[in-house]
Design a protein around this motif. Structure first.
Motif, PDB file in Angstrom:
ATOM      1  N   ALA A 117      -3.472  17.570  -2.997  1.00  0.00           N
ATOM      2  CA  ALA A 117      -4.555  17.853  -1.777  1.00  0.00           C
ATOM      3  C   ALA A 117      -5.414  15.983  -1.995  1.00  0.00           C
ATOM      4  CB  ALA A 117      -5.504  18.663  -2.773  1.00  0.00           C
ATOM      5  N   GLY A 118      -4.467  15.250  -2.765  1.00  0.00           N
ATOM      6  CA  GLY A 118      -4.936  14.219  -2.452  1.00  0.00           C
ATOM      7  C   GLY A 118      -6.234  13.687  -3.527  1.00  0.00           C
ATOM      8  N   LEU A 119      -5.922  14.393  -4.332  1.00  0.00           N
ATOM      9  CA  LEU A 119      -7.031  14.123  -5.386  1.00  0.00           C
ATOM     10  C   LEU A 119      -6.685  13.595  -7.024  1.00  0.00           C
ATOM     11  CD1 LEU A 119      -8.865  16.907  -4.524  1.00  0.00           C
ATOM     12  CD2 LEU A 119      -9.320  15.059  -3.982  1.00  0.00           C
ATOM     13  N   ARG A 120      -7.647  13.170  -7.656  1.00  0.00           N
ATOM     14  CA  ARG A 120      -7.212  13.480  -9.054  1.00  0.00           C
ATOM     15  C   ARG A 120      -8.258  14.259  -9.881  1.00  0.00           C
ATOM     16  NH1 ARG A 120      -8.138   6.951 -10.120  1.00  0.00           N
ATOM     17  NH2 ARG A 120      -8.035   7.443 -12.217  1.00  0.00           N
ATOM     18  N   VAL A 121      -8.118  14.448 -11.313  1.00  0.00           N
ATOM     19  CA  VAL A 121      -7.915  15.436 -12.163  1.00  0.00           C
ATOM     20  C   VAL A 121      -9.893  15.272 -12.083  1.00  0.00           C
ATOM     21  CG1 VAL A 121      -8.834  16.762 -14.292  1.00  0.00           C
ATOM     22  CG2 VAL A 121      -6.354  16.004 -13.521  1.00  0.00           C
ATOM     23  N   TRP A 122     -10.690  13.503 -12.274  1.00  0.00           N
ATOM     24  CA  TRP A 122     -12.324  13.841 -11.868  1.00  0.00           C
ATOM     25  C   TRP A 122     -12.724  14.020 -11.513  1.00  0.00           C
ATOM     26  CZ3 TRP A 122     -14.171   9.615  -9.162  1.00  0.00           C
ATOM     27  CH2 TRP A 122     -13.388   9.095  -9.130  1.00  0.00           C
ATOM     28  N   GLU A 123     -11.812  13.824  -9.715  1.00  0.00           N
ATOM     29  CA  GLU A 123     -12.515  14.013  -8.277  1.00  0.00           C
ATOM     30  C   GLU A 123     -12.055  15.265  -8.263  1.00  0.00           C
ATOM     31  OE1 GLU A 123     -10.847   9.901  -6.139  1.00  0.00           O
ATOM     32  OE2 GLU A 123      -9.463  11.264  -6.402  1.00  0.00           O
ATOM     33  N   PHE A 124     -11.352  16.166  -9.324  1.00  0.00           N
ATOM     34  CA  PHE A 124     -11.565  17.802  -8.177  1.00  0.00           C
ATOM     35  C   PHE A 124     -13.058  18.370  -9.486  1.00  0.00           C
ATOM     36  CE2 PHE A 124     -10.621  21.855  -9.444  1.00  0.00           C
ATOM     37  CZ  PHE A 124     -10.148  22.071  -8.798  1.00  0.00           C
ATOM     38  N   ASP A 125     -13.045  17.486 -10.565  1.00  0.00           N
ATOM     39  CA  ASP A 125     -13.819  18.375 -11.089  1.00  0.00           C
ATOM     40  C   ASP A 125     -14.877  18.370 -10.811  1.00  0.00           C
ATOM     41  OD1 ASP A 125     -11.942  19.104 -13.164  1.00  0.00           O
ATOM     42  OD2 ASP A 125     -12.654  17.157 -14.534  1.00  0.00           O
ATOM     43  N   ILE A 126     -15.270  17.001  -9.496  1.00  0.00           N
ATOM     44  CA  ILE A 126     -16.751  16.431  -9.170  1.00  0.00           C
ATOM     45  C   ILE A 126     -16.745  17.655  -8.342  1.00  0.00           C
ATOM     46  CG2 ILE A 126     -18.331  14.505  -8.043  1.00  0.00           C
ATOM     47  CD1 ILE A 126     -17.387  12.855  -9.769  1.00  0.00           C
ATOM     48  N   LEU A 127     -15.978  17.192  -7.342  1.00  0.00           N
ATOM     49  CA  LEU A 127     -15.987  18.162  -5.931  1.00  0.00           C
ATOM     50  C   LEU A 127     -16.152  19.985  -6.145  1.00  0.00           C
ATOM     51  CD1 LEU A 127     -13.041  16.405  -3.729  1.00  0.00           C
ATOM     52  CD2 LEU A 127     -15.905  16.068  -3.317  1.00  0.00           C
ATOM     53  N   SER A 128     -15.403  20.141  -7.309  1.00  0.00           N
ATOM     54  CA  SER A 128     -15.640  21.419  -7.284  1.00  0.00           C
ATOM     55  C   SER A 128     -16.800  21.594  -7.995  1.00  0.00           C
ATOM     56  CB  SER A 128     -14.464  21.548  -8.339  1.00  0.00           C
ATOM     57  OG  SER A 128     -15.045  23.455  -9.351  1.00  0.00           O
ATOM     58  N   ALA A 129     -17.500  20.730  -8.613  1.00  0.00           N
ATOM     59  CA  ALA A 129     -18.669  21.725  -9.110  1.00  0.00           C
ATOM     60  C   ALA A 129     -19.482  21.266  -8.259  1.00  0.00           C
ATOM     61  CB  ALA A 129     -19.495  20.386 -10.108  1.00  0.00           C
ATOM     62  N   LEU A 130     -19.838  20.722  -7.157  1.00  0.00           N
ATOM     63  CA  LEU A 130     -20.605  20.695  -5.685  1.00  0.00           C
ATOM     64  C   LEU A 130     -20.042  21.833  -5.243  1.00  0.00           C
ATOM     65  CD1 LEU A 130     -20.187  16.066  -4.903  1.00  0.00           C
ATOM     66  CD2 LEU A 130     -22.496  18.037  -5.727  1.00  0.00           C
ATOM     67  N   ARG A 131     -18.438  21.952  -4.946  1.00  0.00           N
ATOM     68  CA  ARG A 131     -18.626  23.031  -3.687  1.00  0.00           C
ATOM     69  C   ARG A 131     -18.894  24.093  -4.067  1.00  0.00           C
ATOM     70  NH1 ARG A 131     -18.376  25.832  -0.551  1.00  0.00           N
ATOM     71  NH2 ARG A 131     -16.641  26.933   0.883  1.00  0.00           N
ATOM     72  N   LYS A 132     -19.510  24.406  -5.567  1.00  0.00           N
ATOM     73  CA  LYS A 132     -19.977  25.479  -6.786  1.00  0.00           C
ATOM     74  C   LYS A 132     -21.116  25.333  -6.160  1.00  0.00           C
ATOM     75  CE  LYS A 132     -17.608  25.917  -9.933  1.00  0.00           C
ATOM     76  NZ  LYS A 132     -16.807  25.436 -11.260  1.00  0.00           N
ATOM     77  N   ALA A 133     -21.957  24.547  -6.201  1.00  0.00           N
ATOM     78  CA  ALA A 133     -23.460  24.548  -6.621  1.00  0.00           C
ATOM     79  C   ALA A 133     -24.156  25.880  -5.705  1.00  0.00           C
ATOM     80  CB  ALA A 133     -24.106  23.538  -5.872  1.00  0.00           C
ATOM     81  N   PRO A 134     -25.268  26.186  -6.229  1.00  0.00           N
ATOM     82  CA  PRO A 134     -26.180  26.920  -5.546  1.00  0.00           C
ATOM     83  C   PRO A 134     -27.043  26.563  -4.873  1.00  0.00           C
ATOM     84  CG  PRO A 134     -26.686  26.922  -7.429  1.00  0.00           C
ATOM     85  CD  PRO A 134     -25.849  26.551  -7.511  1.00  0.00           C
ATOM     86  N   GLY A 135     -27.811  27.480  -3.801  1.00  0.00           N
ATOM     87  CA  GLY A 135     -28.597  26.466  -2.811  1.00  0.00           C
ATOM     88  C   GLY A 135     -28.601  25.823  -1.351  1.00  0.00           C
ATOM     89  N   ASP A 136     -28.494  24.772  -1.505  1.00  0.00           N
ATOM     90  CA  ASP A 136     -27.897  23.829   0.234  1.00  0.00           C
ATOM     91  C   ASP A 136     -26.414  23.020  -0.835  1.00  0.00           C
ATOM     92  OD1 ASP A 136     -29.007  21.988  -2.065  1.00  0.00           O
ATOM     93  OD2 ASP A 136     -30.183  21.053  -0.829  1.00  0.00           O
ATOM     94  N   GLY A 137     -25.850  23.530  -2.138  1.00  0.00           N
ATOM     95  CA  GLY A 137     -24.971  22.900  -2.522  1.00  0.00           C
ATOM     96  C   GLY A 137     -24.718  21.679  -2.807  1.00  0.00           C
ATOM     97  N   ALA A 163     -23.423  15.884  -2.270  1.00  0.00           N
ATOM     98  CA  ALA A 163     -23.151  16.918  -1.891  1.00  0.00           C
ATOM     99  C   ALA A 163     -21.503  16.945  -0.911  1.00  0.00           C
ATOM    100  CB  ALA A 163     -24.264  17.562  -0.422  1.00  0.00           C
ATOM    101  N   VAL A 164     -20.812  17.408  -1.339  1.00  0.00           N
ATOM    102  CA  VAL A 164     -19.537  17.688  -0.914  1.00  0.00           C
ATOM    103  C   VAL A 164     -19.595  17.187   0.609  1.00  0.00           C
ATOM    104  CG1 VAL A 164     -18.668  20.514  -0.471  1.00  0.00           C
ATOM    105  CG2 VAL A 164     -17.161  18.270  -1.286  1.00  0.00           C
ATOM    106  N   LEU A 165     -18.677  16.391   0.942  1.00  0.00           N
ATOM    107  CA  LEU A 165     -18.274  16.963   2.594  1.00  0.00           C
ATOM    108  C   LEU A 165     -17.546  17.145   2.850  1.00  0.00           C
ATOM    109  CD1 LEU A 165     -18.804  12.582   3.226  1.00  0.00           C
ATOM    110  CD2 LEU A 165     -20.693  15.025   4.628  1.00  0.00           C
ATOM    111  N   PRO A 166     -17.146  17.515   4.959  1.00  0.00           N
ATOM    112  CA  PRO A 166     -16.130  18.279   4.714  1.00  0.00           C
ATOM    113  C   PRO A 166     -14.953  18.187   4.313  1.00  0.00           C
ATOM    114  CG  PRO A 166     -17.527  18.419   7.041  1.00  0.00           C
ATOM    115  CD  PRO A 166     -18.108  17.315   6.070  1.00  0.00           C
ATOM    116  N   GLU A 167     -14.428  17.011   4.543  1.00  0.00           N
ATOM    117  CA  GLU A 167     -12.906  16.329   4.207  1.00  0.00           C
ATOM    118  C   GLU A 167     -12.794  16.523   2.650  1.00  0.00           C
ATOM    119  OE1 GLU A 167      -9.224  14.254   3.605  1.00  0.00           O
ATOM    120  OE2 GLU A 167     -10.588  15.224   5.554  1.00  0.00           O
ATOM    121  N   GLY A 168     -13.536  16.315   2.062  1.00  0.00           N
ATOM    122  CA  GLY A 168     -14.173  16.543   0.138  1.00  0.00           C
ATOM    123  C   GLY A 168     -14.031  18.334   0.406  1.00  0.00           C
TER     124      GLY A 168
END
Length: 167
Positions: free
Chosen positions: A51-71, A117-122
């Motif tokens: 997906a064009g990501l490194r492990v740490w990038e996934f960790d951050i994007l995943s946390a943001l994607r799962k964030a409650p409220g406005d994300g 916040a995570v953007l559409p590409e992220g």
């Protein structure tokens, strides 16, 4: 159905000869967990790279994607969630923002902080990585029944809780 001996069995057998009075069951379990952890790490790296990501990038994007409220989350919340130092998280967010994967805006309640916040590409990349990862992990577990997986989950919860408590 009997399973063929593997390299862990050879290690256990060798130590049993040397220390016949020692129960080597913990070594047997943890040696297998270590080998599975190595295989899992490789599977995760491959899924994220696809997906064009490194492990740490996934960790951050995943946390943001799962964030409650406005994300969105603050850098401090991200540091805590991903168990990363705050200085490191700032550097990493700079890199993710430069790639167009996250945005940073002013925090409405705290002028000293920002919201990330995570953007559409992220979002697209982290979701693709998750789909690939779950497929790879499913394949790794394909030899287990649902009941066996439930037993492994319950057992690993106990091991994790025991390790976290320092016992």
């Amino acid at each position: 159905m009997a399973q063929a001996d593997d390299d862990v069995d050879a290690i256990i057998d060798a130590w049993a000869e040397i220390l016949p009075d020692l129960d080597l069951t913990p070594l047997d379990v943890m040696s297998r967990l270590r080998r599975v952890a190595i295989d899992l790490h490789r599977a995760r790296e491959a899924a994220f790279a696809a997906a064009g990501l490194r492990v740490w990038e996934f960790d951050i994007l995943s946390a943001l994607r799962k964030a409650p409220g406005d994300g969105s989350m603050t850098p401090s919340e991200l540091a805590k969630t991903t168990r990363t130092a705050t200085g490191t998280i700032t550097y990493r967010l700079d890199r993710l923002a430069a790639r167009g994967l996250v945005s940073r805006t002013e925090h409405p309640d705290d002028q000293r902080s920002r919201l990330v916040a995570v953007l559409p590409e992220g979002r697209q990349r982290v979701e693709a990585a998750m789909r690939t990862l779950v497929g790879a992990e499913s394949e790794m577990l394909s030899g287990l029944s649902r009941d066996q997986m439930a037993t492994v989950i319950a057992s690993l919860r106990i091991i994790a809780a025991t390790a976290a408590s320092g016992h």
